[in-house]
Write a protein that holds these residues in place. Structure first.
Motif, mmCIF file in Angstrom:
data_model
loop_
_atom_site.group_PDB
_atom_site.id
_atom_site.type_symbol
_atom_site.label_atom_id
_atom_site.label_comp_id
_atom_site.label_asym_id
_atom_site.label_seq_id
_atom_site.Cartn_x
_atom_site.Cartn_y
_atom_site.Cartn_z
ATOM 1 N N GLY A 59 44.581 -42.626 11.810
ATOM 2 C CA GLY A 59 43.040 -43.226 12.000
ATOM 3 C C GLY A 59 43.540 -44.789 10.975
ATOM 4 N N ILE A 60 44.009 -44.331 9.829
ATOM 5 C CA ILE A 60 43.775 -45.270 8.560
ATOM 6 C C ILE A 60 45.162 -46.283 8.578
ATOM 7 C CG2 ILE A 60 44.419 -46.049 6.143
ATOM 8 C CD1 ILE A 60 41.699 -43.015 5.908
ATOM 9 N N MET B 117 46.789 -46.370 11.908
ATOM 10 C CA MET B 117 46.314 -47.268 12.565
ATOM 11 C C MET B 117 45.578 -48.474 12.747
ATOM 12 S SD MET B 117 45.069 -46.471 16.003
ATOM 13 C CE MET B 117 45.043 -47.572 17.636
ATOM 14 N N LEU B 118 44.284 -48.459 11.646
ATOM 15 C CA LEU B 118 43.536 -49.542 11.129
ATOM 16 C C LEU B 118 44.809 -50.800 10.391
ATOM 17 C CD1 LEU B 118 40.670 -48.578 9.929
ATOM 18 C CD2 LEU B 118 40.772 -49.779 12.109
ATOM 19 N N PRO C 228 45.803 -29.812 7.392
ATOM 20 C CA PRO C 228 45.527 -29.852 8.045
ATOM 21 C C PRO C 228 43.942 -30.313 8.643
ATOM 22 C CG PRO C 228 45.799 -27.764 7.058
ATOM 23 C CD PRO C 228 45.736 -28.523 6.598
ATOM 24 N N ASN C 229 42.973 -30.563 7.604
ATOM 25 C CA ASN C 229 41.848 -31.312 7.782
ATOM 26 C C ASN C 229 41.889 -32.669 7.999
ATOM 27 O OD1 ASN C 229 41.211 -29.055 8.592
ATOM 28 N ND2 ASN C 229 39.404 -27.870 7.891
ATOM 29 N N THR C 230 42.916 -33.170 7.423
ATOM 30 C CA THR C 230 43.202 -34.656 7.118
ATOM 31 C C THR C 230 43.728 -35.207 7.937
ATOM 32 O OG1 THR C 230 43.880 -34.966 5.169
ATOM 33 C CG2 THR C 230 41.637 -34.722 4.716
ATOM 34 N N TRP C 231 44.561 -35.044 8.857
ATOM 35 C CA TRP C 231 45.706 -35.581 9.185
ATOM 36 C C TRP C 231 45.453 -37.151 10.669
ATOM 37 C CZ3 TRP C 231 48.095 -35.759 14.276
ATOM 38 C CH2 TRP C 231 47.324 -35.507 15.181
ATOM 39 N N GLN C 232 44.643 -36.374 11.243
ATOM 40 C CA GLN C 232 43.489 -37.061 11.937
ATOM 41 C C GLN C 232 43.160 -39.070 11.393
ATOM 42 O OE1 GLN C 232 41.935 -36.258 16.095
ATOM 43 N NE2 GLN C 232 40.899 -35.320 14.614
ATOM 44 N N MET C 233 42.594 -38.215 10.241
ATOM 45 C CA MET C 233 42.029 -39.821 9.407
ATOM 46 C C MET C 233 43.322 -40.218 8.688
ATOM 47 S SD MET C 233 40.032 -38.844 5.909
ATOM 48 C CE MET C 233 38.785 -38.587 6.735
ATOM 49 N N VAL C 234 44.269 -39.354 8.554
ATOM 50 C CA VAL C 234 45.988 -40.383 8.257
ATOM 51 C C VAL C 234 45.484 -41.298 8.770
ATOM 52 C CG1 VAL C 234 48.373 -39.988 7.399
ATOM 53 C CG2 VAL C 234 46.596 -38.896 6.310
#
Lengths: 311, 259, 303
Positions: free
Chosen positions: A287-288, A290-291, A279-285
Motif C-alpha cells: 500500500g505504501i 503504491m502511494l 507476513p503481517n505487514t506485507w500488504q502495508m508495504v
C-alpha cells in the motif's frame, strides 16, 4: 513486420531466461515463474490502461483461464500444457468478446464497477459449485506438452519454460500491436475520443478489441499460473486479486511491454521478501509503495528508465 | 460544376431557440464558402448537422448524391466530410507526428472502405512529414501536442482533419484565438493544402477580412436562417447583413473584431 | 408462507445492515467524488475496536447493558480518529485528481489499514462475549414472527438504519450545513468562489462517513466472528448497493440496500447456490441498463 530494438530485446530476454532455466536455483525459478504468469496478465492491464481504462475485475479472466486449464485436466482428462493454454485462450476470448460488447461503452469508475461485478458473478458461482470444490477449488496437474509426456522431475522446469515462452510471445505480440496503427489508437482514445470518431475510427470497436486482447492475456496468465501452482480456487476472481493486478500495473507503468514483466518481478520480490520477514505487514508495504509510486512516479517504475535515457 | 453537398429544408431548435430554420444550401465542388453570423446564429449548428453530430428535426443532407442525414460522425468522416474545431481537439499527450499518424493509421486500416478515395499512404511517416511542412509544423514534429502555442494548435487541428483525406473540409472558426498578424499566414497555408488536394471548404469565420479574402461565396446566418447567400462582395455589402451580422460595431479592416 | 415471511424479515434486517454500511460510502462519493475502497477497512476498524472496548467493559464487571454504549463509542472513535487522520494526512493532497486515481489511492489505503488491523489485533478470530457469555447480540431477547424466532438485536439494526437515513435526509434538506453541502455537491468551484469552505466540508463529510462505516462495523461485531478480511468482503457488497442505487444518492443507497437485501434473503431461502451470484448479477444488470444507477437521472445529483 519489421523488428525494432524492443522486439529483439524481448526475444533475447526470452532466450536468456529459457537457456538459464536449468542453471538457476529453484527459488529463483519459482519467483520468475510466478512473475511471468503475473506479468502476462499485467500486459493486458497495461493495454487497457493505454486506453485510459482500469479494470477492477480482470481476475475474471485470470480465473477463467485457470479453470479452463483445470477442467481440461479434471473433466476431459487431457492434462496437456499447450491444450490448457489453448483452452484458456478460447474461453477467455469468447467470454470477453461477449462482455466486451457491454463494457466497451463504459469508462472510468463505471468500467471499473461493471468489470468488478462480472468478476464477482463468477466468484459467486464458483464458491457455490460443489463439483468444482467450492471455495477450496481443486488441484491441477499437467502431464504432457503437445502430447509428449514430461518426466515428473523435469516438470517444474517444463512449466517454467512454458511460462517463459508464452510471456515472451505475449510481450512480443503486444509490442508489435501497440506500434501498429490499431495499437496507436489506444493512446488517441485515452486523449480524445471525440477526435478519434471525427477521424473516422470507431472508439467502441477499438476498445472492444483491446479488451478482448487483454482478457486473453489474462487467461493465458491464469492457465500458466494453474499449472505452475498446481491448484486453483475462486480467490483468483475475488476482487483483491484483481486489485493486485491493478497494483502491479500502476507500479510498472505503461511505457513499454517490459514494464509489466519487470513490475511483476519487483512485485514478486517484494511479496516473497515481505512475506518471509514480516507476513503481517506485507500488504502495508504494498500500500505504501503504491502511494509513493502514484505520488512521485506517476509513470510507474518504467519512467525511471526513460527519464535516465532522456537525461 | 457538380453539387457535392446539398442540404434541404434543415430545421433544428433547442427549446425555444431556433438554431436552424429552413436551411437550403447546395455547395459546388471546389468552392470555398464562408459562413458568417453572430454567435448563436446557427453556423456551428449547421456544421454539426452536416457532420452528423446533431440530427436535424427535419430536412435532408446529401453528399455526392448520397443521403447522409442519418449517419454518425464517424461514417460521415469515412465518406469524406471532415471538420476542425473551434477549440482544437488534439491528442494532447502525443507528439505532433503521432497526432497525424493516428489519422494515417485509420485511413490505412480502412483500406478500400475509405469512401471512394482508396488512396492508402505508402509511407505514412513521409506523408505526414510532407504535410507538416505544408502546414509549417515541421519544427514542432516531435513536440507534445498539449504544450503547443494556440495558433499552432489550430493548425494541427486543421491538419488532423486534412490527414484523413476529406472531399469537404469544414472549419469552425479557424482563426479564432490566432493573433491578427498570424491569421493570414495560417489561412494561406490551409488554402494551399486545400487547393492541392482539391477539397471543398466551408468555414465559419468572424473576421470579415479573412472572409473577403479567401471565400468565393458567403452564407450569412441570422437567428437560424440564411439571410444572404452569394458572392462575398455582394453579401458583405448587403444592408441586412451589415445590420444583423456585421453590426454597427464592425471594426476597421485588419483588427480582431469579434467578441 | 412462513418461508416468504422469513425472506421478508431476513431481507429487511439484511437491508438495514447494508444501508448502514453503504450510506457513508455514498455520502463520501456524493460530496467528494471518492469511491472509497478503504470504507471496508473503516468498517473492520469499527468491529475490532468494539471487540476491545466491549471486552474492557465486560472485564471491568460493569453492567452488560453498557456494552451498547461501547459499540457506539467504537464507531465515534473510528470516525473521530481515523477519519481526520486519513482526510488530513492523505486525501486532501489528492483532491481534483481523476476519479479512478482516487479509487486507487483508497485501495492503497485499504491495503495499509488491513495490515494495521492485523498488527493491532492479531490474525485470530475475535468475539464479543463477556465472562458469563453475555453478548450484545442476545442481551435484548428475541421476537417471534410466524413461528420463527429472531433476536431483538435485529430491530436495533433496523432502527439505526432508519434513524441514520432519516437524520441525513433531514440534515441535508433542513439545516444550513446541509444546504452548504448540497451547494458543494452541485458545483465545487462555484461554492468555493462564494466563500463556502469546501475543505472544511470535505473534512466533516469524510469524518461522518468514516463514523458511519464504524457504526456498521461495531453493530456487526456482536453478530459474527471478527476476522481480518471482513473489510474486503463488505466493501464489494457496499459497492453493489451504491452502484445499484446510483453513486452519491441517499435514496439510491436505501433502494439499493433493499434490493440487495431482499434478493439475497430470497436466494438464501429458495436457492442457496445463487446467494452471492444473485447480488452481483443484479449489480451488473442495473449497470448495463442504467449505468448511473436507479436513482440518478439527468438531474443534478442529490445526496
Amino acid at each position: 513486420m519489421k523488428l525494432d530494438r524492443t522486439s529483439f530485446a524481448i526475444l533475447a530476454m526470452g532466450a536468456i531466461l529459457l537457456i538459464a532455466g536449468p542453471a538457476l536455483p529453484s527459488w529463483m525459478v519459482s519467483m520468475l515463474n510466478v512473475s511471468l504468469c503475473y506479468g502476462t496478465v499485467v500486459l493486458g492491464m497495461m493495454l487497457l490502461m493505454r486506453n485510459g481504462i482500469v479494470s477492477f475485475g480482470h481476475g475474471l479472466y485470470f480465473c477463467l483461464g485457470a479453470y479452463a486449464a483445470g477442467l481440461l485436466d479434471q473433466m476431459l482428462k487431457m492434462p496437456d500444457m499447450l491444450l490448457m493454454v489453448g483452452a484458456a485462450v478460447v474461453v477467455t476470448g469468447v467470454v470477453s468478446a461477449i462482455l466486451g460488447l457491454l463494457l466497451a461503452k463504459y469508462r472510468d469508475i463505471f468500467f471499473a464497477m461493471l468489470s468488478l461485478a462480472f468478476s464477482m458473478i463468477l466468484y459467486g458461482l464458483l464458491v457455490k459449485t460443489a463439483s468444482l470444490g467450492s471455495t477450496d477449488g481443486f488441484n491441477v496437474a499437467a502431464k504432457t506438452v503437445a502430447g509428449f509426456a514430461v518426466a515428473p522431475e523435469s516438470q517444474r522446469l517444463m512449466v517454467y519454460s512454458l511460462a517463459v515462452v508464452f510471456a515472451t510471445v505475449s510481450a512480443f505480440f503486444l509490442h508489435s500491436y501497440l506500434a501498429s496503427h490499431q495499437g496507436r489508437l489506444a493512446g488517441a482514445i485515452k486523449d480524445n475520443e471525440l477526435r478519434v470518431e471525427y477521424m473516422g475510427a470507431s472508439v467502441m470497436r477499438a476498445v472492444h478489441r483491446n479488451y478482448v486482447i487483454s482478457a486473453v492475456l489474462a487467461g493465458i496468465g491464469g492457465a500458466l499460473m494453474a499449472v505452475n501452482i498446481g491448484h486453483i480456487d475462486p480467490e483468483m476472481t475475488y476482487w483483491p486479486q484483481s486489485g493486485e493486478f491493478v497494483f502491479v500495473a500502476i507500479l510498472s507503468g505503461t511505457g513499454s511491454v517490459f514494464a509489466p514483466l519487470g513490475g511483476a518481478l519487483v512485485f514478486e520480490a517484494i511479496r516473497s521478501f515481505a512475506y518471509e520477514y514480516s507476513p503481517n505487514t506485507w500488504q502495508m508495504v504494498l500500500g505504501i509503495t503504491m502511494l509513493l509510486v502514484m505520488i512521485f512516479l506517476p509513470g510507474g517504475l518504467w519512467s525511471l528508465f526513460t527519464r535516465k535515457r532522456e537525461g | 460544376m457538380a453539387v457535392i453537398l446539398d442540404a434541404r429544408g434543415l430545421e433544428k431548435s433547442f427549446g425555444a431557440v431556433t438554431a436552424a430554420s429552413n436551411i437550403n444550401v447546395a455547395v459546388e465542388q471546389d468552392a470555398v464558402v464562408g459562413l458568417i453570423g453572430s454567435n448563436g446564429a446557427g453556423k456551428t449548428t449547421f456544421l454539426n448537422m452536416v457532420t452528423g453530430y446533431l440530427k436535424p428535426s427535419a430536412g435532408t443532407i446529401h453528399f455526392e448524391g448520397r443521403d447522409i442525414t442519418p449517419l454518425a460522425p464517424r461514417e460521415i468522416t469515412r465518406l469524406g466530410i471532415c471538420r476542425s474545431f473551434q477549440i482544437p481537439q488534439l491528442f494532447n499527450t502525443m507528439t505532433v507526428l503521432d497526432n497525424l499518424l493516428v489519422g494515417v493509421g485509420i485511413v490505412a486500416a480502412a483500406g478500400s472502405k475509405w469512401g471512394a478515395r482508396n488512396s492508402a499512404y505508402d509511407d505514412p511517416v513521409k506523408a505526414v512529414d510532407t504535410m507538416l511542412d505544408q502546414f509549417g509544423l515541421g519544427s514542432y514534429r516531435n513536440r507534445q501536442a498539449g504544450l503547443l502555442p494556440e495558433g499552432t494548435r489550430k493548425l494541427l487541428d486543421i491538419a488532423m482533419a486534412m490527414v484523413v483525406r476529406p472531399r469537404i473540409l469544414l472549419l469552425d472558426e479557424p482563426t479564432s484565438g490566432v493573433s491578427a498578424d498570424e491569421k493570414f499566414v495560417l489561412m494561406d497555408m490551409v488554402m494551399a493544402a486545400v487547393k492541392e488536394h482539391k477539397v471543398t471548404v466551408l468555414f465559419v469565420e468572424h473576421d470579415m477580412d479573412v472572409v473577403a479574402r479567401y471565400t468565393d461565396r458567403v452564407l450569412a446566418f441570422y437567428e437560424g436562417r440564411i439571410i444572404a447567400d452569394g458572392a462575398p462582395a455582394t453579401v458583405l455589402d448587403d444592408v441586412e447583413v451589415r445590420r444583423f451580422v456585421i453590426g454597427s460595431h464592425a471594426a476597421p479592416a485588419g483588427a480582431a473584431s469579434h467578441a | 408462507m412462513s418461508q416468504f415471511i422469513a425472506v421478508l424479515v431476513d431481507g429487511i434486517v439484511y437491508s438495514s445492515w447494508l444501508f448502514i454500511i453503504a450510506v457513508g460510502l455514498t455520502l463520501i462519493y456524493g460530496v467528494m467524488k471518492i469511491l472509497n475502497i478503504a470504507h471496508g477497512s473503516l468498517y473492520a476498524l469499527g468491529a475490532f475496536t468494539s471487540v476491545t472496548l466491549c471486552g474492557l467493559w465486560f472485564n471491568a464487571g460493569l453492567p452488560p447493558m453498557g456494552s451498547y454504549l461501547m459499540l457506539l463509542l467504537s464507531a465515534i472513535l473510528v470516525g473521530l480518529v481515523a477519519g481526520p487522520v486519513i482526510e488530513r494526512g492523505l486525501l486532501r493532497f489528492m483532491y481534483g485528481k481523476d476519479e479512478v486515481v482516487l479509487v486507487l489511492v483508497t485501495y492503497a489505503l485499504f491495503l495499509i489499514l488491513e495490515d494495521l488491523i492485523k498488527l493491532i489485533w492479531g490474525v485470530d478470530p475475535l468475539f464479543i462475549t463477556g465472562p458469563g457469555g453475555e453478548s450484545p447480540y442476545s442481551l435484548l431477547g428475541n421476537f417471534e414472527v410466524a413461528g420463527l424466532t429472531y433476536p431483538n438485536y435485529n430491530l436495533v439494526l433496523i432502527a439505526v438504519a432508519v434513524a441514520t437515513g432519516g437524520a441525513l435526509a433531514w440534515a441535508l434538506a433542513r439545516t444550513r450545513s446541509g444546504k452548504l453541502l448540497l451547494a458543494v455537491i452541485h458545483d465545487r468551484e462555484v461554492s468555493a468562489a462564494l466563500g463556502i469552505n469546501v475543505g472544511r466540508i470535505y473534512f466533516v463529510t469524510f469524518t461522518i462517513g468514516a463514523m458511519l462505516a464504524g457504526v456498521g462495523g461495531a453493530l456487526t461485531a456482536p453478530t459474527v466472528s471478527v476476522v481480518t478480511g471482513m473489510g474486503a468482503e463488505v466493501i464489494v457488497l457496499a459497492f453493489a448497493v451504491v452502484v445499484i442505487g446510483g453513486l452519491g444518492s441517499l435514496p439510491g443507497a436505501a433502494l439499493g440496500a433493499l434490493i440487495v437485501g431482499l434478493v439475497r434473503a430470497a436466494a438464501v431461502h429458495y436457492l442457496p447456490e445463487v446467494e452471492l451470484f444473485s447480488i452481483y448479477f443484479v449489480m451488473a444488470v442495473v449497470l448495463i441498463l442504467r449505468p448511473k444507477g436507479l436513482f440518478s437521472g439527468a438531474e443534478v445529483r442529490k445526496i
